[in-house]
Design an enzyme around this catalytic site. Structure first.
Site, PDB file in Angstrom:
ATOM      1  CG  HIS A  39     -10.546  -5.692   1.662  1.00  0.00           C
ATOM      2  ND1 HIS A  39     -10.590  -7.045   1.660  1.00  0.00           N
ATOM      3  CD2 HIS A  39      -9.571  -5.795   2.921  1.00  0.00           C
ATOM      4  CE1 HIS A  39      -9.551  -7.967   2.629  1.00  0.00           C
ATOM      5  NE2 HIS A  39      -9.008  -7.307   4.060  1.00  0.00           N
ATOM      6  CD  GLU A 108      -6.938 -12.133   1.781  1.00  0.00           C
ATOM      7  OE1 GLU A 108      -7.959 -12.862   2.372  1.00  0.00           O
ATOM      8  OE2 GLU A 108      -7.872 -10.471   2.032  1.00  0.00           O
TER       9      GLU A 108
END
Length: 334
Positions: A39, A108
């Site tokens: 991430h 995402e």
């Protein structure tokens, strides 16, 4: 296929050194694998973390001896050119032969939009993922690769340092199209627990089998990995409370769709009652009850279980799980 039992290193919750310490403890506690997300930003702004997965995997590999290491998941389509990922994981594969897995997904917006990237619809994200995986595989297989795709291209590119043992690629998916893709072109499939049985039984596993069948394979030819959301402690109230940190996982797709700011994601998650935050987790204080609930996913067909614990005391979790849960799971004899 024998059960493989893994540990999910929560990169969104802990800094890189502390997280690596947990990876070492996982090997010592008897886990077979450690997986980490890649991430750019965490789910929470306050107390959140987002160490880069690529250097972290190298650091953990150097501190461990046999445990398998992988990403669950990394997105090879926006922040990275697929060739950069091909080079990085070829290097990891050389450094730690037979111990590296590249787990990929379509991404995402939380991780890509803050860099000024335009976030496309699901159809384009899927097409990018497919093209990226095919390019990575070709770069590992061939020399001087000229690739002219819709989204990526290379001109006589070569990955000069290739491992003798190919690095497996796993595709993470929660819908049928990407799951069929995993069955066709990947070595493994990644999904997460805590959803309706009908999703796994009636949608994902049949789609995976369909994709595998198109290239003459069966589900036995793939590693079926599921991230198990588990909160286990002798104190059940503590086990429930620990899930609050990860309330974002209990948000509906509609609630978190298009949310690119960790502060807003945190606000939405913190507004949930603890019962809803805990709804995605197997919460238990009894190891027998806990194993029985996990066995349900084994009965569905998953053979690589990667356990994600939500609490702040990961060392305690690893010790308890290694002593009370892993032996019971291995005793299932599957």
């Amino acid at each position: 296929m024998a059960l493989r039992l893994g540990y999910k290193a929560s990169a969104e919750q802990f800094g890189p050194k502390e997280l690596a310490d947990f990876g070492v403890l996982a090997e010592q506690a008897g886990f077979d694998s450690v997986f980490v997300s890649d991430h750019l930003q965490p789910w929470r702004h306050d107390g959140g973390h987002a160490p880069a997965a690529l250097p972290w995997l190298g650091a953990l590999g150097a501190r461990t001896e046999k445990i398998t290491l992988g990403t669950s998941v990394l997105t090879p389509t926006f922040r990275y050119h697929p060739a950069v990922i091909a080079q990085a994981f070829a290097t990891l594969g050389l450094l730690f032969p037979g111990r590296i897995i590249l787990g990929v997904g379509s991404g995402e917006s939380l991780n890509e939009v803050p860099l000024g990237l335009t976030w496309p619809d699901g159809k384009e994200r899927f097409a990018r993922l497919k093209e990226a995986v095919l390019l990575i595989q070709q770069l590992w297989r061939e020399d001087r690769v000229t690739f002219d795709g819709t989204y990526y291209s290379t001109d006589k590119a070569t990955i000069y340092d290739k491992p003798e043992q190919p690095v497996p690629i796993y595709i993470g998916a929660s819908g049928p199209a990407a799951t069929r893709l995993a069955g066709r072109i990947a070595d493994g499939f990644i999904t997460t627990s805590g959803k309706a049985d009908t999703l796994y039984r009636d949608t994902l596993l049949p789609a995976l089998a369909e994709g595998a069948g198109k290239v003459g394979r069966t589900l036995d030819d793939l590693d079926l990995l599921i991230e198990m959301k588990v909160s286990f402690d002798h104190d059940r109230e503590k086990a429930m409370h620990d899930t609050k940190y990860w309330g974002a996982l209990a948000l509906t797709p509609e609630q978190k769709s298009g949310v690119e700011d960790p502060i807003e994601m945190q606000r939405l998650a913190d507004a949930l009652p603890v019962e809803q935050a805990a709804s995605r987790w197997i919460v238990s204080s009894d190891p027998e009850e806990h194993v029985e609930k996990i066995k349900h996913y084994v009965d569905l067909g998953f053979r690589h279980l990667v356990f994600h614990a939500p609490g702040p005391d990961q060392a305690r979790f690893l010790e308890l799980y290694g002593a009370e849960v892993l032996p019971r799971l291995r005793a299932l004899g599957v």
